[in-house]
Structures are given as structure tokens and as C-alpha cells.
Motif scaffolding. Sequence first.
Motif, short mmCIF file in Angstrom:
data_model
loop_
_atom_site.label_atom_id
_atom_site.label_comp_id
_atom_site.label_asym_id
_atom_site.label_seq_id
_atom_site.Cartn_x
_atom_site.Cartn_y
_atom_site.Cartn_z
N VAL B 148 23.21 24.80 35.57
CA VAL B 148 23.19 23.84 34.45
C VAL B 148 21.84 23.91 33.74
O VAL B 148 21.75 23.90 32.51
N ASP B 149 20.77 24.03 34.52
CA ASP B 149 19.44 24.10 33.92
C ASP B 149 19.30 25.32 33.03
O ASP B 149 18.66 25.27 31.98
N ILE B 150 19.90 26.42 33.47
CA ILE B 150 19.82 27.63 32.65
C ILE B 150 20.53 27.45 31.32
O ILE B 150 20.05 27.89 30.28
N THR B 151 21.69 26.78 31.35
CA THR B 151 22.39 26.59 30.08
C THR B 151 21.52 25.76 29.14
O THR B 151 21.45 26.02 27.94
N ASN B 152 20.84 24.80 29.70
CA ASN B 152 19.90 23.99 28.92
C ASN B 152 18.77 24.85 28.37
O ASN B 152 18.40 24.81 27.19
N TYR B 153 18.21 25.68 29.24
CA TYR B 153 17.09 26.55 28.86
C TYR B 153 17.51 27.46 27.70
O TYR B 153 16.78 27.62 26.73
N VAL B 154 18.71 28.06 27.83
CA VAL B 154 19.17 28.99 26.79
C VAL B 154 19.34 28.25 25.46
O VAL B 154 18.98 28.77 24.40
N MET B 155 19.86 27.04 25.51
CA MET B 155 20.03 26.30 24.26
C MET B 155 18.68 26.03 23.58
O MET B 155 18.52 26.24 22.39
N TRP B 156 17.73 25.55 24.34
CA TRP B 156 16.42 25.23 23.75
C TRP B 156 15.72 26.50 23.28
O TRP B 156 15.05 26.52 22.27
N THR B 158 17.09 29.49 22.37
CA THR B 158 17.71 30.23 21.25
C THR B 158 18.24 29.34 20.14
O THR B 158 18.52 29.81 19.05
N GLY B 159 18.44 28.05 20.42
CA GLY B 159 19.04 27.18 19.41
C GLY B 159 20.56 27.25 19.42
O GLY B 159 21.23 26.62 18.61
N GLN B 160 21.13 28.04 20.32
CA GLN B 160 22.59 28.17 20.44
C GLN B 160 23.03 27.42 21.71
O GLN B 160 22.65 27.80 22.82
N PRO B 161 23.81 26.36 21.53
CA PRO B 161 24.30 25.66 22.73
C PRO B 161 25.25 26.57 23.51
O PRO B 161 26.04 27.31 22.92
N VAL B 162 25.14 26.53 24.85
CA VAL B 162 26.02 27.33 25.70
C VAL B 162 26.56 26.44 26.81
O VAL B 162 26.03 25.36 27.07
N HIS B 163 27.61 26.91 27.47
CA HIS B 163 28.18 26.09 28.54
C HIS B 163 28.63 26.97 29.69
O HIS B 163 28.99 28.13 29.49
N LYS B 233 31.40 28.76 42.91
CA LYS B 233 31.17 30.15 43.29
C LYS B 233 31.36 31.09 42.11
O LYS B 233 30.72 32.14 42.01
N ARG B 234 32.29 30.73 41.25
CA ARG B 234 32.54 31.59 40.09
C ARG B 234 32.37 30.74 38.83
O ARG B 234 32.79 29.59 38.78
N VAL B 235 31.72 31.37 37.84
CA VAL B 235 31.38 30.62 36.62
C VAL B 235 31.93 31.35 35.39
O VAL B 235 31.85 32.58 35.30
N MET B 236 32.51 30.59 34.49
CA MET B 236 32.90 31.17 33.19
C MET B 236 31.83 30.77 32.18
O MET B 236 31.65 29.59 31.86
N LEU B 237 31.08 31.77 31.71
CA LEU B 237 30.06 31.52 30.70
C LEU B 237 30.74 31.42 29.34
O LEU B 237 31.62 32.21 29.02
#
Lengths: 259, 658
Positions: B148-156, B158-163, B233-237
Amino acid sequence: MTFIDVTRPGTQLKRGNLHIITKTIREIEDIFTRMGFETAEGPEVEDEFHNFDALNVPADHPARDMQDTFWVSGVEEMVLRTHTSGVQNRAMSEKTPPMRIIAPGRVFRNESIDATHEAQFHQCEGLMVGEDISLANLKGVLLQFLRVYFDDDTVQLRFRPGYFPFVEPGVEVDVTCTKCKGMVAADDVTCNVCKGSGWIEILGSGMVHPNVLEAGGIDSKKYQGFAFGIGIERLIMLKHGVDDIRDFYDGEIPFIQQF
Amino acid sequence: MHYSYNWLAKHFDTPLPSPQELGEVVGLHAFEFEGLEEVDKDGVKDTLIDWDVLPNRSSDALSYRGMVHEIAAVLDTTAREQAGFIVGSDAFSEEIQTSNFLSLNVENESSVLRATKRLAIDVKVGESPQWLKELLLSIGQKSINNVVDITNYVMWETGQPVHAFDYDKLAGAENDSVEVSIRYAKNDEKITDLTGTEHELDDSMIVIADTEKALDIAGVKGGMGSGVDENTKRVMLSVCNFNYVSVRKTARKLKLHTDASKRFENEVPIGKVEEAMQLLSRAIQDVAGAQVSAEIVDSNPVVITREKITLSVSTTNSILGTDLNKEEIVAYLARVRCDAGEGDTEFAVSVPPERLDLNFAGDLIEEVGRLYGYEKLESVMPTDGFDLPVVSPLNAAIRGISDTLVTLGFYEVKNRSIVEKGAVKLSNPLNKKRGELRDYLHIQLMERAEKNLAYSDKPKLFEIGKVWTGIEDGELQELWRFTGIIGQRKIKDKNKEAIFLEAKGALEQACSAMGVSDINFVVSEHEGLEADILNNEGKAIGHMWVNGWELDLEPLVEMIDDSVDYKRPSKYPRIDRDVAVFVPVDTIVDSVMNLIKKELPKETQEFELFDVFEKDEKKSFAFRIVFQSDTETLSDEWANGVLDNIYSILTKEDYEIR
């Protein structure tokens, strides 16, 4: 010989006073008239086209949020104008360049009311269009205006990049702090007006966006120009130290008579 | 937005100026500098720099990468796009094919501009590394878990929200066959968001869903059922781009404003989807030890090419008022990663794909101007000629009225336009007491006069302003009005006429100062009003009550007659006579004057009422008449003759001559 007491106060027909907003608008008009600007007037309730679309603020655009707008019920797409720019569009449609126009008047914003925000206030917008009017001319005209208005030849101004949908480049204009003049106080206390920066933000301006010229029927390939908007209560608050904008509208003689 | 100084600095090989200096220099050339905030918490020391990024730059600069580019341009230095936190490589697994695990269906391509999904397996969800915790702590974000922290990091960043979705919580995951659809919600469809709040959706809102239910309010917030937790265990980016109008409307309706919705509302450049997916994938591998599929399922693998903008040296200098040559202009443009082509006077400029605000020559001229530095601009008065400004009759009339009333002791007030009760309503009132447009000025004026009795026994006030009287044939009626009042504590009957005449006098003087002298006053039929005010065509344009007036200003302006009808004053002597007469108490002066007027010869220069008094139930009017001829000296006999005429007419009416 009859004795006349020359130290008695003279018999006066008691005068009233104009509202400081009226006085300030007259002062602004007089300064700009000397520079060849004509005053234009228009309705306080505008249609969406004149308040937004003609100023390059399309529907659904976040820039429309920059101004909280009052909508009138019972008529289609009518708003209490958020700036006097609609007047400028009308003036552009009626005239051919070169032109110099100012449009002072009452404007409205739907914001919470506090010491620095009221639902209605006054603005004066200016427009100069010609064949090679430039940002340097904007600096020249504004500097003249500010020096005369503040009655101080040492006043300086500073441009910073800003954004308004109707201009490009857009420029925020700061003026030398009226209180501390940018100098450090003897007691080293930070100036509470400019927070020590020496500058106060005083108005927004820029080069008129071609879409705005075209919406006013002006050929943007041939003509260019600048526009600016001054908050009148803000000017008064800076020049005279008024600190609560609500006082302008409370109609109390002790306020009105001071200016 | 607040930017962490440490985070920004990680993108530069050379040290940055101090936060204050950096704040100021960017403030002068890019975004207004609002201030600094020190962070000193849990061992993290940082400074947050607050820059006001306005809507035109929200697409590119509400992110660390975007702001880094801007800082590099302003400081004229180079920056690294990668901050250097993620050490993972771009080597992804060819063995895992995302499309073997999920399919993607986009229902409405105009609302979902691009949707990408990528599978990651063997994800080790756990605590975030120290660098990540510190970055998030600096900007006031909680650390949840490494994914979850990484998705936050990527948004801040790059400016592109991710999930990141927990793949195994999605319908069909047990068979490795999840069907993802991005569709409109159904009316009344519900979703519980990540923070536990339930929302009721409608069919204008977009959701990301599996075959069973909505998983995510697209562009706004993720749902609770599919979030990543310690068991995942498995994540859909998931990295998508949504139509900004749609996200804006949804966020508004749900009253749900998030960091993600704010970015989408301001249009995220579509190329960021790839950039963010790359960073997200590398980060998941690096930080959560996952294996990421090399395959991205992409609904719209578009390559954006931005149109080049033509710029001319002469136009640039003409707009700015500068004297730059092509080399200088090109150098400034290069700092914001715009490349100029061939051509000495005019050339084509390519712009970076994420700079959605650069669309025409004026936008490029702004880049040149702000980097050149507005402080270097000269102040030059324009030299072209102008037509003499015309003063509008309305403006002149307002000045005339106002100045006269001030001399007569009146104070000008400006009252509020939005009131409790008027003839026109607002759709979005300020509050209960301020929701309608005023239809009269005198209501507030009377209130003000009342309040000002605290400061004066006789406060005299006036206002000139606009009112709205209603809507006729779909047209809003907006009018200029002019009102005045002579405030009184209590109006005794015996003083009524005197106060009325004082108010009337002020109004008449104000009108005459603007060049209007033929308004008429007649007794009003309206209750509470004393007089109706008529224009020169007999049409009512306003009213007076005992101590004040309100009338329409525009009809008055139409009546302005400031023409001069010069006549050389006569050199022959004047003769004056007084006529005094007793009349019944209810007689109005106009009726007596009109009678006398009929008998007045052309030599009459003045005819005025100069006294009125009442005694023993009789009223007396006294008039002064002045005669003067242009051609001869008038004799007493002649004057007496005129008066005899007048007396006989008056006597016929049963008036008693004094």
C-alpha cells in the motif's frame, strides 16, 4: 467697536462624505483617464457566456472552481458576476483597437464571510489592446498607477508567474509593502502586513488570451494587449489600514466620515 | 501543495539551495511560495515547502517528478528523474502472463481513457523499508504495509494514482480467471470504501469491478473488500486514466475528495500510465520481493504525440517587450524540455507530453518570460495614440448627485446586494438571511439610519446602487436606483411637513445638479407613502415617504438637459410685488400658483412662494413676483395693473387677499 472672537470655530454648513469605495473608484478613474482609459459599465448579473465562456473558462473546467459563484434562480444560466470582465468583452465587441478601457464595479463571490472576505466587493479591471502592446507596457502603466495612487515615487512593483484563464502569460503583481516599505524595523519585529517579505500581492494581470480577443470580435493575429484586475477594498485596506472588509458595508457614519 | 525537501533533493546530484531560498526562487519563476513547515517527528527531520500549484500546472507539477523538472528549469541545472530509492531492475517474469489470470473489459472508452493491469505473485507483504516510511511520514501519510505504501509513493512521485488489488479476493481467483470490468455503476449499487464508509452510487459513476461486485470507485477511492493486507500473496497492479469531468462529478456527488480524485480532476496526462506502471512494478519487485509479469494488459496502448507549436522570435519579443535572439529563446525553452527546430525567425517547438498547459505560442512565450525573469522587464509606457475617453451621462449624473448631497450633509452608504427578502432568489444562497437579490434600496437605508441615530440626531444618508425587481418574459430586471433619507428619532405631526420639505429639497437640488429640473411630485395613493415622483411625461419613477425618497436613476438621466439658453440680462430696472392670500387649510400651493401663472405677463422674471403659515385654521401663502422688461422701464402703474388681475382671479376662488 463690536468685539469679534476670531478664535471661535467657524460656522459651517455640515458636510457629509462620499463612501471611500466611491472616492477610490473616482481616484482610479481619474488616474486612468489621464492615461487615455475610458470607463465602461455593465450589468451586475451576467450570463454564463460573458462571465465565463468569453473569458476562456470552459464548462466543467477546474478553473471555474477558482471563483465560487452565485447562481440566479428562475432564469437560465445567469450568475452574479464574479469579475467585471464581461464589461470588457462587451466593450471589445463594440470598439475597434487600439482601445483602453477600465471597468470598475461590484462583483460577487459565494465564500464564507470573514474579516477579509465578503459576498460582494468591488473590482476595477483594465484592458489595453493595440498592435504591439507588451508585458513591458503593462509594467509601465501599473507602475504609474501605483505610484500615483499611493502618492509615493519610491513604490516598486514585482511580477511573478500566475495563472488566470483569460491571460497568457499570467502575472501576479506585488507592490512594495505599504507598511514597512521592505525595510527591517528598528525593533526587528517582522512586519505583520507582508510577513517580512517586503512585498504585498495586489493584483492579477497578464497578456489577453487570443481566445478572449476573438470572443470579443478582435483579430488576435493582428492585435494583442494586456488586462489587469484590482481589488478595490484590498487597495483601500492597504492604503488606509482598514482591517475588516465588513466595515465597508455596515453603513456607519463613524466609518464613512473618516476618509 | 506541500513538498518534502528531502524527497526533492534525492533527485539532484548537487545540493539544492536551502528550503527558504528554493521556495523563494521557485516562487518568483514558477509557483507562488506560501511558506515552510518543519517536520521533526519520530526521528524524521525534513522541511515541507508549500507552493501554490494552480489548475494550469496541476497535470504535471502535483508530483515530485514534475516539481523536480520545474526546479531544474528554474535553477538551470540537471535533475535525475529517478530518485534512486528503488534499486530493482526492469527484468520482469516472462513465465507469468497476466492475460492468463485476468481479462479486462472497458465499457465506456470516453470515460476510461486507458486501463492497465499487471499481475504480481509471491508478494511478501510486510513492513515498509525505512526510506519509504520516512518519506511518507514527512508528508503526513500513515505507513500501512509495503505494498500500500508503494502505491502511495508512486502516486506522489509521478502524479498518477495507482492501486493494488488483492487478486485472491476477486471473483474467479480460485480458478485463476478474474474478469475485470470497468463499467458504470448501477443505480443504488453500494460500495464500502477502504476506510469503511459505505457509498450509494448511481449510473453516472464509473467503477472497477469483478463479476460479482464493484471493487473501486474509479479515480476516487478503492473498496474495502479487495485491499492488500498481511495475507495477500498475489496482487493485481492497476494503473488507469479517467475522464476528468466524470471523476469531478463523482467526487462532488459523493462528497469524497481524495488525493487521487484531485489529480484526475485536473487531467493526468495519459502517458503517465506507463511511467507509473513501470515504477510501481519495479518497486513491488524490489520492496515486496514479488515476481511481476512482463505482460501488461492494456485497454489503450496509445502513444501520444503532441503537436508542435510554431513560435516566432518577433512575436516573443513583442509580447514580452524584450529583445531576445533565437539562441536565448531556444535556451530557455530547452530548460523546460521543449526542443526548437530549424528557422531563424520562426520555428516549430516540440513540448513534453505531460505539459498539458503548453498549447499555443503564448504558453511558450510565458515559459521564456518567466525563466528570463520578469524582474528584468523594463517599465515602458505605451506609445500608440488613443481616442479621447468619453464620460458616460450616467457616470456624470452619479457624480453630480453624489457631490451635491455630500455638500448638503449626506453620507454615502453602500449596502449589501444579497438580502433576506427580495423579488429574485439565488439558487445557492449564502445562508438563510442572505439568499435573495434586493428589490429596494430604502429598506436597508432605513435600518442604517436607525442605527446611526447612535451617532447623530439627524443622520442623512444616501445610496446609489442596483436592484432587481423581478423576471419578465425570462429577462431579469436590473435597475439603477437612488435613495436618500433624513434620519429622525421620532417624527411629530407638527414637524412632518418640514422634514418632508427638507428631504424633497435635497432631492430637487441633487437632480438640478445633474441637469434635471422638471420632476413633479403628486400625492401618493400608496399607503405609507407621501408622494409619487413623476418624470416629464407624467410617468411615476419613484416615491417619497415623510423623510426620504427612492427613485429610478435611468429615467432621470434621460431627462438631463444641460443646454444653455443664453439671454443677455436686461439693463432695465426690476420691480417686485408680493401677493399674500389666505386659503383653506387643505389647499395645495400648486393649485394657487397655477391660477396666478395664467395671469403673469411675459415680463415676469421670477415667481416664488416665500412663506407659508397656518393660524386659527387658516393658511396663508405669500408669493414674490419680479418683473423686468428688455425694452423699457416698467412703471408702478403697470405693475399694479398686473396685480389687480391676479387679485380678481384669486377673489373669484373665494381666497382672501392679505
